[in-house]
Motif scaffolding. Structure first.
Motif, PDB file in Angstrom:
ATOM      1  N   GLY A   1      16.694  -3.334  -1.502  1.00  0.00           N
ATOM      2  CA  GLY A   1      17.003  -3.328  -3.158  1.00  0.00           C
ATOM      3  C   GLY A   1      16.847  -1.407  -3.827  1.00  0.00           C
ATOM      4  N   CYS A   2      16.357  -0.520  -2.540  1.00  0.00           N
ATOM      5  CA  CYS A   2      16.324   0.742  -3.057  1.00  0.00           C
ATOM      6  C   CYS A   2      17.263   1.481  -1.973  1.00  0.00           C
ATOM      7  N   ASN A   3      17.614   2.814  -1.965  1.00  0.00           N
ATOM      8  CA  ASN A   3      18.403   3.407  -1.721  1.00  0.00           C
ATOM      9  C   ASN A   3      18.240   3.860  -0.498  1.00  0.00           C
ATOM     10  N   THR A   4      16.306   4.140  -0.006  1.00  0.00           N
ATOM     11  CA  THR A   4      16.368   3.935   1.073  1.00  0.00           C
ATOM     12  C   THR A   4      15.344   3.402   1.285  1.00  0.00           C
ATOM     13  N   ARG A   5      15.103   2.361   2.281  1.00  0.00           N
ATOM     14  CA  ARG A   5      14.252   1.434   2.665  1.00  0.00           C
ATOM     15  C   ARG A   5      12.912   2.074   3.227  1.00  0.00           C
ATOM     16  N   ILE A   6      11.597   1.174   2.098  1.00  0.00           N
ATOM     17  CA  ILE A   6      10.225   1.599   2.142  1.00  0.00           C
ATOM     18  C   ILE A   6       9.649   0.141   3.071  1.00  0.00           C
ATOM     19  N   LEU A   7       9.025   0.940   4.057  1.00  0.00           N
ATOM     20  CA  LEU A   7       8.041  -0.143   4.728  1.00  0.00           C
ATOM     21  C   LEU A   7       6.665   0.334   4.281  1.00  0.00           C
ATOM     22  N   HIS A   8       5.607  -0.591   3.852  1.00  0.00           N
ATOM     23  CA  HIS A   8       4.129  -0.195   3.347  1.00  0.00           C
ATOM     24  C   HIS A   8       3.191  -0.040   4.360  1.00  0.00           C
ATOM     25  N   PHE A   9       3.453  -1.359   4.482  1.00  0.00           N
ATOM     26  CA  PHE A   9       1.730  -1.427   6.107  1.00  0.00           C
ATOM     27  C   PHE A   9       0.449  -1.617   6.027  1.00  0.00           C
ATOM     28  N   ASP A  10       0.829  -2.149   4.168  1.00  0.00           N
ATOM     29  CA  ASP A  10      -1.324  -2.002   4.416  1.00  0.00           C
ATOM     30  C   ASP A  10      -0.673  -3.438   2.845  1.00  0.00           C
ATOM     31  N   ILE A  11       0.461  -4.106   3.478  1.00  0.00           N
ATOM     32  CA  ILE A  11       0.180  -5.337   2.728  1.00  0.00           C
ATOM     33  C   ILE A  11      -0.846  -6.537   2.697  1.00  0.00           C
ATOM     34  N   LYS A  12      -2.341  -6.342   1.485  1.00  0.00           N
ATOM     35  CA  LYS A  12      -3.185  -6.934   1.686  1.00  0.00           C
ATOM     36  C   LYS A  12      -4.028  -7.633   0.337  1.00  0.00           C
ATOM     37  N   PRO A  13      -4.651  -8.475  -0.245  1.00  0.00           N
ATOM     38  CA  PRO A  13      -4.983  -9.238  -1.583  1.00  0.00           C
ATOM     39  C   PRO A  13      -5.266  -7.598  -2.674  1.00  0.00           C
ATOM     40  N   HIS A  14      -6.029  -6.588  -1.693  1.00  0.00           N
ATOM     41  CA  HIS A  14      -7.019  -5.639  -2.225  1.00  0.00           C
ATOM     42  C   HIS A  14      -5.751  -4.695  -3.172  1.00  0.00           C
ATOM     43  N   ASN A  15      -4.673  -4.201  -2.490  1.00  0.00           N
ATOM     44  CA  ASN A  15      -3.911  -3.770  -2.642  1.00  0.00           C
ATOM     45  C   ASN A  15      -2.707  -4.651  -3.510  1.00  0.00           C
ATOM     46  N   ILE A  16      -2.815  -5.716  -3.940  1.00  0.00           N
ATOM     47  CA  ILE A  16      -1.948  -6.566  -4.656  1.00  0.00           C
ATOM     48  C   ILE A  16      -2.616  -6.563  -6.373  1.00  0.00           C
ATOM     49  N   LEU A  17      -1.476  -5.756  -7.165  1.00  0.00           N
ATOM     50  CA  LEU A  17      -2.948  -6.165  -8.823  1.00  0.00           C
ATOM     51  C   LEU A  17      -2.228  -6.568  -9.536  1.00  0.00           C
ATOM     52  N   LEU A  18      -2.778  -7.684 -10.596  1.00  0.00           N
ATOM     53  CA  LEU A  18      -2.247  -8.453 -11.605  1.00  0.00           C
ATOM     54  C   LEU A  18      -2.619  -8.358 -13.018  1.00  0.00           C
ATOM     55  N   ASP A  19      -1.600  -8.495 -13.554  1.00  0.00           N
ATOM     56  CA  ASP A  19      -1.227  -7.670 -15.072  1.00  0.00           C
ATOM     57  C   ASP A  19      -2.061  -8.883 -15.737  1.00  0.00           C
ATOM     58  N   GLU A  20      -2.260  -8.515 -17.310  1.00  0.00           N
ATOM     59  CA  GLU A  20      -2.987  -9.596 -17.911  1.00  0.00           C
ATOM     60  C   GLU A  20      -2.351 -11.130 -17.987  1.00  0.00           C
ATOM     61  N   ASN A  21      -1.128 -11.520 -17.417  1.00  0.00           N
ATOM     62  CA  ASN A  21      -0.669 -12.924 -17.161  1.00  0.00           C
ATOM     63  C   ASN A  21      -0.438 -12.877 -15.528  1.00  0.00           C
ATOM     64  N   PHE A  22      -1.340 -12.085 -14.821  1.00  0.00           N
ATOM     65  CA  PHE A  22      -1.358 -12.719 -13.097  1.00  0.00           C
ATOM     66  C   PHE A  22      -0.372 -12.899 -12.845  1.00  0.00           C
ATOM     67  N   LYS A  23       1.098 -11.703 -13.520  1.00  0.00           N
ATOM     68  CA  LYS A  23       1.456 -11.178 -12.352  1.00  0.00           C
ATOM     69  C   LYS A  23       1.508 -10.466 -11.811  1.00  0.00           C
TER      70      LYS A  23
END
Length: 364
Positions: free
Chosen positions: A178-200
Motif C-alpha cells: 500500500g505504500c509508495n515504497t515497500r517496507i519490510l519490518h523484519f521484527d514482527i512479534k507480540p512485543h511489537n504489536i501495540l493495542l489501543d483502548e479497544n484492543f485494535k
C-alpha cells in the motif's frame, strides 16, 4: 574598565572553545554524520522536531517508564496540546543511527489504522528520541502469554484474538503493497504489536525495517536481523531462499500460533518433549483430526476461528519462502471459510531435536 574586560574575555574564549570542540566532535562522530545526511537528504519532514528540553518536560523528567527495549527506554509523556504520547529515548551507546533513521524514514511515510503513528522526533547531539501516539493497552505479549495474562488479569477471547490477527495482517499488507515504497519490518512479534483502548492492533518498532522499491521482489541484507524464534529461515541462511516480504509472513505466522496457543513457540516447562515446540504439537493434532483442546475455545464458532488461525499460521511458517502465501493471500484465507483451507505440508524445521538449523538458531 580595562580590568573589567578580563573575566568577560575569558568567558567568551571558553564559549568559543566549547563550540569548536562540539563542532569537531559532531563532525567526527559517524552516527551524527549519518543522521545529518539522512535529515538533509529527506528535506523538511512532515513530523515535528522537538528539543530535548521539551522531551524532559513532556515526560515529567522521565517519571513514568513504560518499558525497555534493545535500543532504549520508553516513557509515557504528555504534549502541550494534552495528547498522551510514548517517548522512546534511544541509547546513544547502542544505537548506531540506523535505528533512528529506520524509524523516521519508514513510519513517517505511513498512514494506516494498523500502523503506530510517529508524531515527532528529537535529535540534539547525542540525544535522540522518537515520539509516538500512546497505546493504552500496551503490547500484545501482555495478554497472550500465560504468565503475563495472569498478571494483567485479562485473557483475550477468541474473537479479539482473531480481530488482532486480521488487523496485523492488514497493517503488513499496507507495508508490503500500500505504500509508495515497500517496507519490510523484519521484527514482527507480540512485543511489537501495540493495542489501543479497544484492543485494535498497531504494528510498531521499525528499527530493523528495510525500505525498498515496489518492483524489488528480493532484498539484500547483511547478516540475520530480527528476534530468535521469529526469524525466517532464509534470513538466517540464504540456502533456504531469497529474503523478501515472505520473511515478514513467517514472523507473522509464528506470532499467530503464539496467540492461538497462549505460549511462546518454544517452551521448556511442559511435561512431554513432543510439546516443547508448539507448532509441532498443534500440527500433529490437526493432522490426526484431534480437538485443539485450547482453553480459550468456548463455542463452535471459537473452534472454527482458532482452527482457521492455526492453519493459516502453519502455512505462513513453511520452510521455503516460495511455499508461503503473500500477506494478501493470508487475509483472504483468514476471512474465508475454514472448510476451504487445506492443512499445509509439515516443514522439516518443525523438529528441533533433528534439525541442525534449529539448533544453530537457538544460539543466535
Amino acid at each position: 574598565m580595562v580590568l573589567g574586560l578580563g573575566p568577560v574575555v575569558t568567558v567568551a574564549l571558553l564559549l568559543v572553545m566549547v563550540k569548536i570542540y562540539y563542532t569537531r566532535w559532531k563532525k567526527k562522530n559517524p552516527t551524527n554524520q549519518r543522521i545529518e545526511v539522512f535529515l538533509k537528504n529527506h528535506g523538511p519532514l512532515q513530523i515535528k522536531k522537538y528539543s530535548y528540553s521539551e522531551i524532559i518536560k513532556a515526560t515529567n523528567s522521565f517519571r513514568n517508564n513504560l518499558g525497555q527495549g534493545g535500543f532504549g527506554c520508553v516513557y509515557k509523556g504528555k504534549l502541550q496540546d494534552g495528547r498522551y504520547v510514548a517517548v522512546k529515548i534511544l541509547n546513544a551507546l547502542k544505537d548506531s543511527g540506523e535505528e533512528f533513521i529506520n524509524e523516521v524514514a519508514s513510519i513517517s511515510r505511513t498512514s494506516h489504522i494498523n500502523i503506530v503513528t510517529l508524531l515527532g522526533f528529537c535529535y540534539e547531539g547525542s540525544k535522540r528520541a522518537l515520539i509516538y501516539e500512546f497505546m493504552s493497552n500496551g503490547s500484545l505479549e501482555k495478554f497472550i502469554f500465560d504468565e503475563n495474562a495472569q498478571a494483567t488479569n485479562r485473557q483475550l477471547d477468541c474473537q479479539t484474538m482473531y480481530d488482532i490477527a486480521i488487523g496485523v495482517a492488514r497493517g503488513l499488507e499496507y507495508l508490503h503493497k500500500g505504500c509508495n515504497t515497500r517496507i519490510l519490518h523484519f521484527d514482527i512479534k507480540p512485543h511489537n504489536i501495540l493495542l489501543d483502548e479497544n484492543f485494535k492492533p498497531k504494528i510498531s518498532d521499525f528499527g530493523l525495517a528495510k525500505i525498498c522499491t515496489r518492483k524489488e521482489s528480493m532484498v539484500s541484507i547483511f547478516g540475520a536481523r530480527g528476534t530468535a524464534g521469529y526469524i525466517a529461515p532464509e534470513v538466517f541462511s540464504r540456502n533456504f531462499g531469497a529474503v523478501s516480504h515472505k520473511s515478514d509472513v513467517y514472523s507473522y505466522g509464528m506470532m499467530v500460533l503464539e496467540i492461538v496457543g497462549g505460549r511462546k513457540n518454544i517452551t521448556v516447562e511442559v511435561d512431554r518433549s513432543s510439546e516443547i515446540y508448539f507448532p509441532h504439537w498443534i500440527y500433529n493434532r490437526l493432522e490426526s483430526n484431534q480437538e485443539l483442546d485450547l482453553k480459550n475455545i468456548k463455542s463452535e464458532s471459537d473452534e472454527k476461528m482458532v482452527k482457521k488461525m492455526t492453519i493459516v499460521g502453519l502455512w505462513c511458517i513453511q520452510t521455503h519462502p516460495s511455499t508461503r502465501p503473500a500477506i494478501s493471500k493470508v487475509l483472504e484465507m483468514l476471512e474465508g471459510n475454514v472448510e476451504a483451507l487445506q492443512v499445509p505440508p509439515k516443514p522439516f524445521l518443525f523438529s528441533p531435536s533433528t534439525s541442525p538449523v534449529q539448533l544453530s538458531w537457538e544460539t543466535l
